[in-house]
Design an enzyme around this catalytic site. Sequence first.
Site, PDB file in Angstrom:
ATOM      1  N   CYS A 142       0.820  -1.212   0.000  1.00 22.57           N
ATOM      2  CA  CYS A 142       0.000   0.000   0.000  1.00 22.57           C
ATOM      3  C   CYS A 142       0.859   1.270   0.000  1.00 22.57           C
ATOM      4  O   CYS A 142       1.553   1.540  -0.964  1.00 22.57           O
ATOM      5  CB  CYS A 142      -1.008  -0.024   1.133  1.00 22.57           C
ATOM      6  SG  CYS A 142      -2.368   1.155   0.868  1.00 22.57           S
ATOM      7  N   HIS A 235      -4.385  -4.323   0.278  1.00 17.21           N
ATOM      8  CA  HIS A 235      -4.160  -4.853   1.630  1.00 17.21           C
ATOM      9  C   HIS A 235      -4.605  -6.312   1.724  1.00 17.21           C
ATOM     10  O   HIS A 235      -5.628  -6.615   2.361  1.00 17.21           O
ATOM     11  CB  HIS A 235      -4.927  -4.023   2.656  1.00 17.21           C
ATOM     12  CG  HIS A 235      -4.294  -2.713   2.983  1.00 17.21           C
ATOM     13  ND1 HIS A 235      -3.158  -2.591   3.760  1.00 17.21           N
ATOM     14  CD2 HIS A 235      -4.632  -1.445   2.621  1.00 17.21           C
ATOM     15  CE1 HIS A 235      -2.835  -1.318   3.890  1.00 17.21           C
ATOM     16  NE2 HIS A 235      -3.710  -0.603   3.199  1.00 17.21           N
ATOM     17  N   GLU A 237      -3.564  -8.454   3.586  1.00 17.48           N
ATOM     18  CA  GLU A 237      -3.458  -8.895   4.981  1.00 17.48           C
ATOM     19  C   GLU A 237      -4.688  -8.525   5.809  1.00 17.48           C
ATOM     20  O   GLU A 237      -4.843  -9.034   6.934  1.00 17.48           O
ATOM     21  CB  GLU A 237      -2.207  -8.286   5.634  1.00 17.48           C
ATOM     22  CG  GLU A 237      -2.321  -6.861   6.111  1.00 17.48           C
ATOM     23  CD  GLU A 237      -2.220  -5.803   5.013  1.00 17.48           C
ATOM     24  OE1 GLU A 237      -2.223  -4.613   5.343  1.00 17.48           O
ATOM     25  OE2 GLU A 237      -2.147  -6.184   3.823  1.00 17.48           O
TER      26      GLU A 237
END
Length: 313
Positions: A142, A235, A237
């Site tokens: 990011c 993202h 994660e």
Amino acid sequence: MPIRIPDKLPAAETLQEENIFVMSESRASTQEIRPLRVLILNLMPKKIETETQFLRLLSNSPLQVDVELLRIDNRPSKNTPEEHLDTFYRQFEAVKQRNFDGLIITGAPLGLVQFEDVIYWDHLQSIMDWAKDHVTSTLYVCWAAQAGLKLLFDLPKRTRKQKLSGVYHHQIHDPHHSLLRGFDDEFLAPHSRYADFSPEFLSEQTDLDILATSEQAGVYLASTKDKRNVFVTGHPEYESHTLHHEYVRDVGEGMEPDVPVNYYPNNDPEQSPRASWRSHGHLLFSNWLNYCVYQQTPYDLDHFSEENFTKDE
């Protein structure tokens, strides 16, 4: 195989409850094995939450991974106990003489801040310069992807007028590239950023392999030819409720944000979202560990050399 983390790191209990194989430092010290050494430079304010998210993705691999946590500086944190930082995080000075198989640089809530106004910008540049000679492959996530493109390719900051927030459809562009092995032709991934990454701009300004894009979100995944620098603009994660927490925060601050795209059932923030990107995130990190790190890194990190790295077959 497990990830190896400090014995009392809060993430350990969370991951064990999820039946993820986590090995303590004390147990790992009894094994005769060469684990991969991965350093995570955590730039996010809520460090415990972020480290748990990344450790979860690193765990889904047959490779044993020895993880160390790095902080950008020693300024007090508003969102993480100082005791946690002092116990589990290292300063750059403590690791800069060593070599690592992989480095992950997380995002940061700096989308509307100019690079020259980022208080740790020069220090971040020092770490990225150091990685060129001390790290096999670096994964920029990011905001770190935007920072990496600036520092490595001198690309200017490109800021969107409206924040990009939601879960977007992406298409892959090179199904035979090692980072995309096992990917479906189309997959979902979350974004939360102000940065703009158009395929046309990156193609004109760099020689990066552009591997996955979205019509709405632009470039999602790109890599240098030697796979030593991998850029993820979203993202993978994120947990199922991370975008929700960000949306509620922005509403509370009077920012009048748009409802995250393709996230809530029936586009209703009152309904509980479900993660639709989890399998993709695990596969991406597994491929990065295997093909960009494990297959490229020297067995003896003391013999780190540019000659170890080859282009994708």
